[in-house]
Design a protein around this motif. Structure first.
Motif, PDB file in Angstrom:
ATOM      1  N   MET A  23     -10.555  15.458  -2.372  1.00 48.44           N
ATOM      2  CA  MET A  23     -10.156  14.133  -2.785  1.00 48.44           C
ATOM      3  C   MET A  23      -9.837  13.330  -1.529  1.00 48.44           C
ATOM      4  O   MET A  23      -9.285  13.856  -0.569  1.00 48.44           O
ATOM      5  N   LYS A  24     -10.195  12.068  -1.549  1.00 51.61           N
ATOM      6  CA  LYS A  24      -9.942  11.197  -0.410  1.00 51.61           C
ATOM      7  C   LYS A  24      -9.135   9.996  -0.874  1.00 51.61           C
ATOM      8  O   LYS A  24      -9.475   9.354  -1.869  1.00 51.61           O
ATOM      9  N   ALA A  25      -8.068   9.687  -0.137  1.00 47.74           N
ATOM     10  CA  ALA A  25      -7.269   8.492  -0.404  1.00 47.74           C
ATOM     11  C   ALA A  25      -7.501   7.498   0.730  1.00 47.74           C
ATOM     12  O   ALA A  25      -7.603   7.881   1.896  1.00 47.74           O
TER      13      ALA A  25
ATOM     14  N   ALA B  66      -1.422  14.146  -5.558  1.00 48.86           N
ATOM     15  CA  ALA B  66      -2.112  13.432  -4.483  1.00 48.86           C
ATOM     16  C   ALA B  66      -1.500  12.055  -4.287  1.00 48.86           C
ATOM     17  O   ALA B  66      -1.219  11.642  -3.160  1.00 48.86           O
ATOM     18  N   GLU B  67      -1.279  11.348  -5.378  1.00 46.24           N
ATOM     19  CA  GLU B  67      -0.702  10.008  -5.276  1.00 46.24           C
ATOM     20  C   GLU B  67       0.695  10.061  -4.670  1.00 46.24           C
ATOM     21  O   GLU B  67       1.028   9.259  -3.789  1.00 46.24           O
TER      22      GLU B  67
ATOM     23  N   PHE C 277      -7.530  13.010   3.529  1.00 45.55           N
ATOM     24  CA  PHE C 277      -8.300  13.980   2.746  1.00 45.55           C
ATOM     25  C   PHE C 277      -7.357  15.060   2.233  1.00 45.55           C
ATOM     26  O   PHE C 277      -6.636  15.685   3.011  1.00 45.55           O
TER      27      PHE C 277
ATOM     28  N   THR D   9      -6.105  19.519  -5.828  1.00 44.88           N
ATOM     29  CA  THR D   9      -4.847  18.773  -5.879  1.00 44.88           C
ATOM     30  C   THR D   9      -4.892  17.838  -7.078  1.00 44.88           C
ATOM     31  O   THR D   9      -5.869  17.125  -7.286  1.00 44.88           O
ATOM     32  N   SER D  10      -3.833  17.855  -7.875  1.00 41.95           N
ATOM     33  CA  SER D  10      -3.803  16.989  -9.055  1.00 41.95           C
ATOM     34  C   SER D  10      -3.668  15.531  -8.615  1.00 41.95           C
ATOM     35  O   SER D  10      -3.163  15.235  -7.528  1.00 41.95           O
ATOM     36  N   SER D  11      -4.094  14.636  -9.461  1.00 41.19           N
ATOM     37  CA  SER D  11      -4.017  13.206  -9.151  1.00 41.19           C
ATOM     38  C   SER D  11      -2.575  12.771  -8.911  1.00 41.19           C
ATOM     39  O   SER D  11      -2.295  11.997  -8.004  1.00 41.19           O
TER      40      SER D  11
ATOM     41  N   ASP E 192      -8.964  20.463  -2.125  1.00 44.49           N
ATOM     42  CA  ASP E 192      -9.589  20.550  -3.449  1.00 44.49           C
ATOM     43  C   ASP E 192      -8.583  21.144  -4.430  1.00 44.49           C
ATOM     44  O   ASP E 192      -7.801  22.025  -4.090  1.00 44.49           O
TER      45      ASP E 192
END
Length: 71
Positions: free
Chosen positions: A1-3, A55-56, A45, A50-52, A48
Motif C-alpha cells: 500500500m502506498k500513501a 495504515a491511515e 510505502f 496492513t489494514s486501511s 502488505d
C-alpha cells in the motif's frame, strides 16, 4: 500500500521560495499566474497486509510527528 502525503505551508505563512519561483515563471514569459506556493511530496510505502485503518493512523502520525513542522 502506498500513501501520498503533501506538506505545504499554511496560507497565512509567507512563502519566499514560492515567491521566487513565481518571479522566475514571470521572467520566462508565463502570464496570468496569480501565485505559486511551494511544498513537499512524500510517498510512504506500507507493508502488505496492513489494514486501511492501521495504515491511515500510521501515516497521519508520521505526517504530524515527522514530516510537518507545526511552527
Amino acid at each position: 500500500m502506498k500513501a501520498k502525503v503533501y506538506v505545504t505551508l499554511k496560507p497565512s505563512v509567507l512563502d519566499p521560495q514560492g515567491k521566487a519561483i513565481h518571479h522566475s515563471v514571470e521572467l520566462l514569459g508565463y502570464k496570468g499566474i496569480r501565485d505559486i506556493r511551494q511544498g513537499k511530496y512524500f510517498e510512504v510505502f506500507l507493508e502488505d497486509g496492513t489494514s486501511s485503518a492501521d495504515a491511515e493512523a500510521a501515516v497521519q502520525a508520521i505526517a504530524k510527528d515527522v514530516l510537518a513542522n507545526p511552527v
